[in-house]
Design a protein around this motif. Structure first.
Motif, PDB file in Angstrom:
ATOM      1  N   ARG A 150       0.860  -1.198   0.000  1.00 32.49           N
ATOM      2  CA  ARG A 150       0.000   0.000   0.000  1.00 32.49           C
ATOM      3  C   ARG A 150       0.889   1.238   0.000  1.00 32.49           C
ATOM      4  N   LEU A 151       0.785   2.043  -1.052  1.00 35.93           N
ATOM      5  CA  LEU A 151       1.562   3.271  -1.164  1.00 35.93           C
ATOM      6  C   LEU A 151       0.839   4.412  -0.450  1.00 35.93           C
ATOM      7  N   LYS A 152       1.577   5.144   0.379  1.00 37.79           N
ATOM      8  CA  LYS A 152       0.991   6.250   1.132  1.00 37.79           C
ATOM      9  C   LYS A 152       1.825   7.504   0.902  1.00 37.79           C
ATOM     10  N   ASP A 153       1.145   8.615   0.778  1.00 41.42           N
ATOM     11  CA  ASP A 153       1.814   9.893   0.569  1.00 41.42           C
ATOM     12  C   ASP A 153       2.498  10.327   1.867  1.00 41.42           C
ATOM     13  N   TYR A 154       3.811  10.529   1.808  1.00 41.29           N
ATOM     14  CA  TYR A 154       4.570  10.879   3.014  1.00 41.29           C
ATOM     15  C   TYR A 154       4.115  12.213   3.604  1.00 41.29           C
ATOM     16  N   THR A 155       3.739  13.170   2.762  1.00 47.32           N
ATOM     17  CA  THR A 155       3.377  14.502   3.254  1.00 47.32           C
ATOM     18  C   THR A 155       2.100  14.480   4.087  1.00 47.32           C
ATOM     19  N   SER A 156       1.220  13.522   3.810  1.00 48.57           N
ATOM     20  CA  SER A 156      -0.031  13.437   4.579  1.00 48.57           C
ATOM     21  C   SER A 156       0.081  12.454   5.731  1.00 48.57           C
ATOM     22  N   ASN A 157       1.251  11.813   5.881  1.00 48.20           N
ATOM     23  CA  ASN A 157       1.482  10.871   6.981  1.00 48.20           C
ATOM     24  C   ASN A 157       2.805  11.224   7.646  1.00 48.20           C
ATOM     25  N   PRO A 158       2.789  12.058   8.676  1.00 48.38           N
ATOM     26  CA  PRO A 158       4.027  12.506   9.312  1.00 48.38           C
ATOM     27  C   PRO A 158       4.847  11.344   9.847  1.00 48.38           C
ATOM     28  N   GLN A 159       6.150  11.578   9.921  1.00 43.64           N
ATOM     29  CA  GLN A 159       7.077  10.528  10.321  1.00 43.64           C
ATOM     30  C   GLN A 159       6.777   9.979  11.709  1.00 43.64           C
ATOM     31  N   SER A 160       6.200  10.801  12.572  1.00 44.80           N
ATOM     32  CA  SER A 160       5.918  10.344  13.933  1.00 44.80           C
ATOM     33  C   SER A 160       4.909   9.209  13.957  1.00 44.80           C
ATOM     34  N   GLY A 161       4.139   9.073  12.879  1.00 42.47           N
ATOM     35  CA  GLY A 161       3.128   8.013  12.850  1.00 42.47           C
ATOM     36  C   GLY A 161       3.611   6.740  12.195  1.00 42.47           C
ATOM     37  N   ILE A 162       4.887   6.670  11.858  1.00 40.02           N
ATOM     38  CA  ILE A 162       5.414   5.496  11.168  1.00 40.02           C
ATOM     39  C   ILE A 162       5.946   4.493  12.184  1.00 40.02           C
ATOM     40  N   ASP A 163       5.550   3.246  12.044  1.00 42.88           N
ATOM     41  CA  ASP A 163       6.080   2.167  12.872  1.00 42.88           C
ATOM     42  C   ASP A 163       7.391   1.716  12.234  1.00 42.88           C
ATOM     43  N   ARG A 164       8.497   2.205  12.762  1.00 45.91           N
ATOM     44  CA  ARG A 164       9.785   1.954  12.125  1.00 45.91           C
ATOM     45  C   ARG A 164      10.225   0.496  12.246  1.00 45.91           C
ATOM     46  N   LEU A 165       9.809  -0.179  13.307  1.00 49.10           N
ATOM     47  CA  LEU A 165      10.200  -1.575  13.485  1.00 49.10           C
ATOM     48  C   LEU A 165       9.251  -2.549  12.805  1.00 49.10           C
ATOM     49  N   GLN A 166       8.073  -2.062  12.442  1.00 47.65           N
ATOM     50  CA  GLN A 166       7.067  -2.949  11.828  1.00 47.65           C
ATOM     51  C   GLN A 166       6.890  -4.202  12.680  1.00 47.65           C
ATOM     52  N   ALA A 167       6.625  -3.977  13.966  1.00 50.71           N
ATOM     53  CA  ALA A 167       6.513  -5.092  14.904  1.00 50.71           C
ATOM     54  C   ALA A 167       5.296  -5.958  14.634  1.00 50.71           C
ATOM     55  N   GLU A 168       4.255  -5.360  14.092  1.00 51.81           N
ATOM     56  CA  GLU A 168       3.023  -6.112  13.833  1.00 51.81           C
ATOM     57  C   GLU A 168       2.848  -6.334  12.335  1.00 51.81           C
ATOM     58  N   GLN A 169       2.695  -7.577  11.930  1.00 53.05           N
ATOM     59  CA  GLN A 169       2.464  -7.903  10.528  1.00 53.05           C
ATOM     60  C   GLN A 169       1.011  -7.601  10.183  1.00 53.05           C
ATOM     61  N   LYS A 170       0.823  -6.604   9.344  1.00 52.20           N
ATOM     62  CA  LYS A 170      -0.530  -6.197   8.994  1.00 52.20           C
ATOM     63  C   LYS A 170      -1.078  -7.086   7.880  1.00 52.20           C
ATOM     64  N   THR A 171      -2.380  -7.221   7.861  1.00 50.06           N
ATOM     65  CA  THR A 171      -3.055  -7.990   6.820  1.00 50.06           C
ATOM     66  C   THR A 171      -4.266  -7.221   6.333  1.00 50.06           C
ATOM     67  N   ARG A 172      -4.763  -7.626   5.178  1.00 43.44           N
ATOM     68  CA  ARG A 172      -5.988  -7.053   4.620  1.00 43.44           C
ATOM     69  C   ARG A 172      -6.878  -8.193   4.159  1.00 43.44           C
ATOM     70  N   ALA A 173      -8.144  -8.112   4.492  1.00 45.63           N
ATOM     71  CA  ALA A 173      -9.081  -9.173   4.141  1.00 45.63           C
ATOM     72  C   ALA A 173      -9.670  -8.918   2.747  1.00 45.63           C
ATOM     73  N   ILE A 174      -9.526  -9.888   1.875  1.00 48.85           N
ATOM     74  CA  ILE A 174     -10.134  -9.856   0.548  1.00 48.85           C
ATOM     75  C   ILE A 174     -10.915 -11.146   0.379  1.00 48.85           C
ATOM     76  N   LEU A 175     -12.211 -11.024   0.180  1.00 53.78           N
ATOM     77  CA  LEU A 175     -13.096 -12.180   0.024  1.00 53.78           C
ATOM     78  C   LEU A 175     -12.953 -13.150   1.199  1.00 53.78           C
ATOM     79  N   GLY A 176     -12.745 -12.587   2.383  1.00 55.31           N
ATOM     80  CA  GLY A 176     -12.661 -13.394   3.591  1.00 55.31           C
ATOM     81  C   GLY A 176     -11.309 -14.029   3.842  1.00 55.31           C
ATOM     82  N   ILE A 177     -10.314 -13.738   3.017  1.00 48.90           N
ATOM     83  CA  ILE A 177      -8.973 -14.302   3.179  1.00 48.90           C
ATOM     84  C   ILE A 177      -8.003 -13.189   3.568  1.00 48.90           C
ATOM     85  N   GLU A 178      -7.240 -13.417   4.627  1.00 50.59           N
ATOM     86  CA  GLU A 178      -6.276 -12.430   5.099  1.00 50.59           C
ATOM     87  C   GLU A 178      -4.997 -12.506   4.262  1.00 50.59           C
TER      88      GLU A 178
END
Length: 315
Positions: free
Chosen positions: A238-266
């Motif tokens: 997922r591409l996000k515009d850096y200017t609308s997402n300040p650096q303070s909101g970035i999870d630099r370690l990516q500790a949690e593996q995110k998922t997205r549900a499509i047709l009920g499948i993560e």
């Protein structure tokens, strides 16, 4: 969203593969092959002749023919044929194994407007191939906006707001030897309990739209190996515009593996921030490599935490 098929659709799609011949019942060309759970829960799509729980496609092999013409009386056979061709649960009857189709079957099919096909292939082969075809053709599907690429052998879906640079990123990935599957509209459908397949609508195959360049024919520009029609989905970027997402909101370690549900499948998802000077093509490649390692049980963050824990425990 799901696709509705008719008997005519099945015949045209599988005529050559299954060596089908339309013997009778042509008035029923528009009979529907709906999802197995649409009206008759638990009903199979394809199978050998079954009077108890009729299949959508009833296949008659040598054993079924022997039952109808050797093991029951003519009167019982007439009742069985009337039940077979008059069943509202079924849409097609196929006589397999290259058997001759009896005239009384033809008459019963015409009377009930039930499509009656014949095939020279063995009945198990007919059932296997039709199950595979119908499971895919009738699968629940969803069309999503983005660019679907094959990166390092994995299906990677690039998504994000309009104008964020998905097509430009796809063009850079193409120049690095990766392959395009679909641009703008990608059709995903379930291929199993935990698998999604993505493909390009026929009208959009081979084309990529880039702002300032217009419509590009990727096959003509980069060659036959630069495109493919479909691929299993493994990772969403997922591409996000850096200017609308300040650096303070970035999870630099990516500790949690995110998922997205499509047709009920993560599906695993990573976020990449678009900013001047960032080489997004390299980042997508690294994200893909990281996903491959996680699938093999290698997690860089866990290794890093483990190393720190050992360092703190050491004297």
């Amino acid at each position: 969203m799901s696709t509705i098929l008719t008997a005519q659709n099945v015949y045209e799609a599988q005529r050559e593969t299954l060596k089908l011949a339309w013997q009778s019942g042509k008035a029923g060309a528009n009979r529907l092959l709906e999802l197995a759970t649409a009206r008759f829960p638990g009903m199979a799509l394809v199978g050998h002749l079954n009077f108890v729980h009729p299949n959508r496609v009833q296949v008659i092999g040598t054993n079924e023919t022997a039952y109808l013409y050797e093991h029951i009386t003519p009167e019982a056979r007439q009742l069985a044929l009337a039940e077979l061709f008059g069943s509202p649960s079924s849409a097609i009857v196929i006589v397999a194994n290259g058997q001759d189709v009896p005239d009384e079957m033809r008459r019963a099919a015409d009377a009930a407007s039930m499509p009656l096909f014949s095939s020279s292939l063995p009945s198990p082969r007919v059932i296997h191939d039709l199950q595979y075809y119908l499971a895919r053709a009738l699968a629940e599907r969803e069309i999503l906006h983005g660019v679907f690429m094959e990166v390092m052998g994995l299906g990677v879906f690039l998504t994000g707001e309009s104008g964020v640079g998905k097509s430009e990123l796809a063009l850079e990935l193409l120049s690095r030897g990766h392959r395009l599957i679909a641009d703008d509209a990608c059709e995903f459908f379930r291929i199993g309990p935990d698998g999604l397949q993505g493909r390009c609508p026929d009208m959009l195959c081979d084309f990529l739209e880039v702002r300032g360049l217009g419509i590009l024919n990727i096959r003509a520009m980069f060659g036959e190996t630069a495109v493919r029609h479909e691929k299993t989905l493994h990772l969403i970027v997922r591409l996000k515009d850096y200017t609308s997402n300040p650096q303070s909101g970035i999870d630099r370690l990516q500790a949690e593996q995110k998922t997205r549900a499509i047709l009920g499948i993560e599906v695993a998802e990573v976020a990449l921030f678009v900013a001047p000077g960032r080489n997004l093509a390299v980042l997508v490649e690294v994200a893909t490599r990281g996903h491959i390692l996680r699938r093999r049980g290698i997690n860089a963050l866990e290794d890093f935490i483990h190393r720190q824990s050992l360092a703190m425990k050491s004297p």
